[in-house]
Design an enzyme around this catalytic site. Structure first.
Site, PDB file in Angstrom:
ATOM      1  N   SER A 124     -52.688  21.801  13.149  1.00 41.28           N
ATOM      2  CA  SER A 124     -51.396  21.295  12.379  1.00 41.28           C
ATOM      3  C   SER A 124     -50.423  20.532  13.400  1.00 41.28           C
ATOM      4  O   SER A 124     -49.699  21.597  13.536  1.00 41.28           O
ATOM      5  CB  SER A 124     -50.451  21.707  11.238  1.00 41.28           C
ATOM      6  OG  SER A 124     -50.437  23.065  11.722  1.00 41.28           O
ATOM      7  N   GLN A 164     -48.626  26.943   5.331  1.00 43.31           N
ATOM      8  CA  GLN A 164     -50.158  27.889   5.497  1.00 43.31           C
ATOM      9  C   GLN A 164     -50.366  28.485   6.455  1.00 43.31           C
ATOM     10  O   GLN A 164     -51.443  29.579   6.733  1.00 43.31           O
ATOM     11  CB  GLN A 164     -49.676  26.692   7.075  1.00 43.31           C
ATOM     12  CG  GLN A 164     -50.897  26.657   8.183  1.00 43.31           C
ATOM     13  CD  GLN A 164     -49.867  25.879   9.314  1.00 43.31           C
ATOM     14  OE1 GLN A 164     -50.550  24.600  10.175  1.00 43.31           O
ATOM     15  NE2 GLN A 164     -49.870  26.577  10.669  1.00 43.31           N
ATOM     16  N   GLU A 165     -49.274  29.609   6.614  1.00 43.55           N
ATOM     17  CA  GLU A 165     -49.758  31.013   6.794  1.00 43.55           C
ATOM     18  C   GLU A 165     -48.665  32.168   5.578  1.00 43.55           C
ATOM     19  O   GLU A 165     -47.733  31.562   5.997  1.00 43.55           O
ATOM     20  CB  GLU A 165     -49.783  31.356   8.439  1.00 43.55           C
ATOM     21  CG  GLU A 165     -50.009  30.839   9.078  1.00 43.55           C
ATOM     22  CD  GLU A 165     -50.074  30.044  10.629  1.00 43.55           C
ATOM     23  OE1 GLU A 165     -49.187  31.413  11.035  1.00 43.55           O
ATOM     24  OE2 GLU A 165     -50.416  28.961  11.119  1.00 43.55           O
ATOM     25  N   LYS A 197     -45.832  28.559  22.449  1.00 41.92           N
ATOM     26  CA  LYS A 197     -48.052  28.043  22.062  1.00 41.92           C
ATOM     27  C   LYS A 197     -47.962  27.109  23.948  1.00 41.92           C
ATOM     28  O   LYS A 197     -47.793  26.399  24.432  1.00 41.92           O
ATOM     29  CB  LYS A 197     -48.223  26.924  21.403  1.00 41.92           C
ATOM     30  CG  LYS A 197     -48.370  28.034  19.994  1.00 41.92           C
ATOM     31  CD  LYS A 197     -47.745  26.853  18.318  1.00 41.92           C
ATOM     32  CE  LYS A 197     -48.699  27.292  17.373  1.00 41.92           C
ATOM     33  NZ  LYS A 197     -48.333  26.331  16.828  1.00 41.92           N
ATOM     34  N   ASP A 240     -41.567  26.036  15.394  1.00 43.29           N
ATOM     35  CA  ASP A 240     -42.813  26.057  16.341  1.00 43.29           C
ATOM     36  C   ASP A 240     -42.469  24.492  16.695  1.00 43.29           C
ATOM     37  O   ASP A 240     -42.747  23.687  17.679  1.00 43.29           O
ATOM     38  CB  ASP A 240     -43.836  26.553  15.334  1.00 43.29           C
ATOM     39  CG  ASP A 240     -45.575  25.977  15.588  1.00 43.29           C
ATOM     40  OD1 ASP A 240     -45.070  25.690  16.912  1.00 43.29           O
ATOM     41  OD2 ASP A 240     -46.121  25.976  14.553  1.00 43.29           O
ATOM     42  N   LYS A 298     -48.500  36.282  17.802  1.00 44.03           N
ATOM     43  CA  LYS A 298     -49.136  36.363  16.246  1.00 44.03           C
ATOM     44  C   LYS A 298     -50.902  36.045  16.449  1.00 44.03           C
ATOM     45  O   LYS A 298     -50.624  34.722  17.374  1.00 44.03           O
ATOM     46  CB  LYS A 298     -48.881  35.000  14.848  1.00 44.03           C
ATOM     47  CG  LYS A 298     -48.346  34.056  15.599  1.00 44.03           C
ATOM     48  CD  LYS A 298     -47.571  32.717  14.405  1.00 44.03           C
ATOM     49  CE  LYS A 298     -48.301  31.168  13.708  1.00 44.03           C
ATOM     50  NZ  LYS A 298     -48.128  30.629  13.081  1.00 44.03           N
ATOM     51  N   HIS A 300     -55.460  24.454   6.991  1.00 46.61           N
ATOM     52  CA  HIS A 300     -55.888  25.850   7.908  1.00 46.61           C
ATOM     53  C   HIS A 300     -57.037  26.324   6.743  1.00 46.61           C
ATOM     54  O   HIS A 300     -57.401  26.890   6.770  1.00 46.61           O
ATOM     55  CB  HIS A 300     -55.031  26.579   8.241  1.00 46.61           C
ATOM     56  CG  HIS A 300     -54.387  25.899   9.093  1.00 46.61           C
ATOM     57  ND1 HIS A 300     -53.869  27.482  10.367  1.00 46.61           N
ATOM     58  CD2 HIS A 300     -54.320  25.014  10.531  1.00 46.61           C
ATOM     59  CE1 HIS A 300     -53.315  26.828  11.469  1.00 46.61           C
ATOM     60  NE2 HIS A 300     -53.760  25.706  11.115  1.00 46.61           N
ATOM     61  N   HIS A 340     -51.486  32.373  19.268  1.00 43.08           N
ATOM     62  CA  HIS A 340     -52.659  31.704  19.327  1.00 43.08           C
ATOM     63  C   HIS A 340     -52.244  30.373  18.519  1.00 43.08           C
ATOM     64  O   HIS A 340     -51.262  29.166  18.526  1.00 43.08           O
ATOM     65  CB  HIS A 340     -53.615  31.993  18.903  1.00 43.08           C
ATOM     66  CG  HIS A 340     -53.217  31.950  17.213  1.00 43.08           C
ATOM     67  ND1 HIS A 340     -54.642  32.570  16.082  1.00 43.08           N
ATOM     68  CD2 HIS A 340     -52.246  31.783  16.174  1.00 43.08           C
ATOM     69  CE1 HIS A 340     -53.834  32.623  15.092  1.00 43.08           C
ATOM     70  NE2 HIS A 340     -52.801  32.087  15.275  1.00 43.08           N
ATOM     71  N   ARG A 341     -54.035  29.341  18.701  1.00 45.97           N
ATOM     72  CA  ARG A 341     -53.343  28.031  17.955  1.00 45.97           C
ATOM     73  C   ARG A 341     -55.117  28.077  16.741  1.00 45.97           C
ATOM     74  O   ARG A 341     -55.304  29.871  17.097  1.00 45.97           O
ATOM     75  CB  ARG A 341     -54.046  26.335  18.528  1.00 45.97           C
ATOM     76  CG  ARG A 341     -52.849  26.383  20.216  1.00 45.97           C
ATOM     77  CD  ARG A 341     -51.697  25.803  19.794  1.00 45.97           C
ATOM     78  NE  ARG A 341     -51.907  25.308  17.908  1.00 45.97           N
ATOM     79  CZ  ARG A 341     -51.173  23.899  18.709  1.00 45.97           C
ATOM     80  NH1 ARG A 341     -50.528  23.440  19.935  1.00 45.97           N
ATOM     81  NH2 ARG A 341     -50.479  22.459  17.855  1.00 45.97           N
ATOM     82  N   SER A 342     -54.839  27.366  15.879  1.00 47.92           N
ATOM     83  CA  SER A 342     -55.696  27.716  15.468  1.00 47.92           C
ATOM     84  C   SER A 342     -57.450  27.375  15.924  1.00 47.92           C
ATOM     85  O   SER A 342     -57.994  27.818  14.863  1.00 47.92           O
ATOM     86  CB  SER A 342     -55.501  26.683  13.419  1.00 47.92           C
ATOM     87  OG  SER A 342     -55.010  25.577  13.864  1.00 47.92           O
ATOM     88  N   ASP A 400     -45.414  30.549   8.250  1.00 50.16           N
ATOM     89  CA  ASP A 400     -45.123  30.304   8.423  1.00 50.16           C
ATOM     90  C   ASP A 400     -45.217  28.804   7.445  1.00 50.16           C
ATOM     91  O   ASP A 400     -46.448  28.406   6.756  1.00 50.16           O
ATOM     92  CB  ASP A 400     -46.580  29.820   9.764  1.00 50.16           C
ATOM     93  CG  ASP A 400     -46.323  28.078  11.012  1.00 50.16           C
ATOM     94  OD1 ASP A 400     -45.367  27.334   9.783  1.00 50.16           O
ATOM     95  OD2 ASP A 400     -47.047  28.280  11.082  1.00 50.16           O
TER      96      ASP A 400
HETATM   97  P1  PGA Z   1     -51.896  25.040  14.289  1.00 50.18           P
HETATM   98  O1  PGA Z   1     -51.356  26.369  13.664  1.00 50.18           O
HETATM   99  O2  PGA Z   1     -52.759  25.693  15.919  1.00 50.18           O
HETATM  100  O3  PGA Z   1     -53.079  23.651  13.762  1.00 50.18           O
HETATM  101  O4  PGA Z   1     -50.974  24.404  15.141  1.00 50.18           O
HETATM  102  C1  PGA Z   1     -50.554  27.062  14.134  1.00 50.18           C
HETATM  103  C2  PGA Z   1     -49.387  27.023  13.282  1.00 50.18           C
HETATM  104  O5  PGA Z   1     -48.369  25.986  12.666  1.00 50.18           O
HETATM  105  O6  PGA Z   1     -48.544  27.905  14.074  1.00 50.18           O
HETATM  106 ZN    ZN Z   2     -46.705  26.799  12.978  1.00 48.72          ZN
END
Ligand code: PGA
Ligand code: ZN
Length: 421
Positions: A40, A161-162, A332, A307, A383, A153, A360-362, A239
């Site tokens: 994302s 998403q989270e 990130k 983010d 995270k 995800h 981190h990233r996904s 998130d």
């Molecule tokens: P991504 O998701 O690494 O797929 O961008 C993580 C986030 O949105 O925090």
């Molecule tokens: Zn995010």
């Protein structure tokens, strides 16, 4: 002094190619690092260079980025002092010459930036967190563990998403992690009992078909309590990744076929934050909805994390600070592409009274640099997904080892981190 630099293509946790770099110094020290990749992804992120050659990895190969390391970055950096990280990073930024690092690729530049820091730390015989953070680096972050996945995800019907658990009340990092694991496993059992799927998403969290955001949060609270904890010790963070929902000034939550304007989404988030022990909401609104963000920040008195909104970019963060948009930034490394710029973003956040969360990233690799960066910068929050799957636990395990090495000097960020807001 840098003697050679070498790039290679390796795989990330989704089985997609990514960049790894090795930096060798004249003294014999070697540093190696690989870079993560998002799904994302924010539209304002630094450029991830992919080959686009459909005959390899569906176009996702990174051989051009690897070649840029070997042929373009290497001649610029060889002979430079690896301990001058800022100069090394600036040399790469200059060699690229574009704002978004689209010529050399942020993936190529970041791999070298991280590998260079590792090589310098090795040469000085200190761990990476000590090298980057100095003698006083000793704060272990509160882990934000993503135990329920939705959005891009996961292939379930959850749009957020989270859903993360945040064990801020634990006495130490390793206890926080144990609490998280116990809640995660309890959640798995509860879902199974309800006849729901316990398959996991990209970040290791479960991805069940729960019918509403409220139902997801209720189930997580039940898991916290069944595991023997209270919501005064373990909070919840979300998130929304709402940039993914934003089309023509409107939020379209495609999985549940809901539509909301900015005001309605703010009301929904406000209601969730009022009703539940939610400490933090990330990307509650889209990265282009600046006026909405200012309103959200006025109306919802919790940690509001940018983010996609900030993409670890000081120019975007500066605008956010000026407009009172959000009160926290997600950090990130691959959104911006160098260690130097990463630390600049953290510093700008700190001086404006914004919190910072290392993330981190996904799509991840076995690289654990972000764990060291969190301790070095003392951000107090990190995270790294569920407390399961090696791509995620590698970061948490690294923090356990750092905590052990620090011994009595270690400080768990804990409750203090969230008191500031
Ligand atoms: P991504 O998701 O690494 O797929 O961008 C993580 C986030 O949105 O925090
Ligand atoms: Zn995010």
């Amino acid at each position: 002094e840098i003697s050679s630099i070498y790039g290679r293509e390796v795989l990330d946790s989704r089985g997609n190619p990514t960049v790894e770099a090795e930096v060798k110094l004249v003294c014999g020290a070697v540093g190696k690092a690989s870079v993560p990749s998002g799904a994302s992804t924010g539209i304002f992120e630094a450029h991830e260079l992919r080959d686009g050659d459909e005959t390899r990895f569906e176009g996702k190969g990174v051989l051009n980025a690897v070649r840029n390391i070997d042929e373009k970055i290497s001649p610029v950096l060889i002979g430079m002092d690896a301990s001058k990280q800022v100069l090394v990073d600036h040399a790469m930024i200059e060699a690229d010459g574009t704002k978004n690092k689209e010529v050399l690729g942020a993936n190529a530049i970041l791999a070298v930036s991280l590998a260079n820091a590792r090589a310098a730390a090795t040469a000085m015989q200190v761990p990476l967190y000590r090298y980057l953070g100095g003698a006083m680096a000793r704060v272990l972050p509160v882990p934000m563990m993503n135990i329920l996945n939705g959005g891009k995800h996961a292939s379930n019907i959850v749009d957020i998403q989270e859903f993360m658990i945040v064990p801020f009340g634990a006495p130490s990092f390793h206890e926080a992690l144990r609490w998280g694991v116990e809640v995660y496993h309890t959640l798995g059992k509860l879902l199974k009992k309800q006849g729901l799927s316990t398959a996991v998403g990209d970040e290791g969290g479960f991805a069940p078909d729960l019918e509403s955001d409220e139902a997801a949060i209720h189930t997580i609270i039940e898991a916290i309590e069944t595991a023997g904890y209270t919501t005064d010790e373990i909070g919840i963070a979300l998130d929304a990744a709402a940039s993914e929902w934003y089309t023509d000034g409107e939020y379209i939550l495609s999985k549940r076929k809901q539509r909301m304007d900015t005001g309605a989404l703010i009301d929904h988030l406000k209601k969730l934050a009022d009703e539940f022990p939610i400490l933090s909401i990330e990307d509650g609104l889209a990265d282009r909805d600046w006026t909405g963000w200012t309103r959200l920040t006025q109306e919802v008195p919790i940690q509001l994390v940018g983010d996609d909104l900030f993409v670890t970019n000081t120019q975007r963060l500066e605008k956010g600070i000026k407009e009172h948009a959000a009160n926290s930034i997600l950090i990130k490394v691959n959104q911006i592409g160098t260690l130097t710029e990463t630390f600049e973003a953290i510093e700008m956040a700190r001086s404006a009274g914004y919190t910072a969360i290392i993330s981190h990233r996904s799509g991840e690799t076995e690289d654990t640099s972000i764990a060291d960066i969190a301790v070095a910068a003392g951000t107090g929050q990190l995270k790294a997904g569920a407390p399961a799957r090696t791509d995620r636990t590698a970061k948490y395990n690294r923090l356990m080892r750092i905590e052990e090495a620090l011994g009595d000097a270690a400080m768990y960020a804990g409750r203090e981190t969230f008191k500031r807001l």
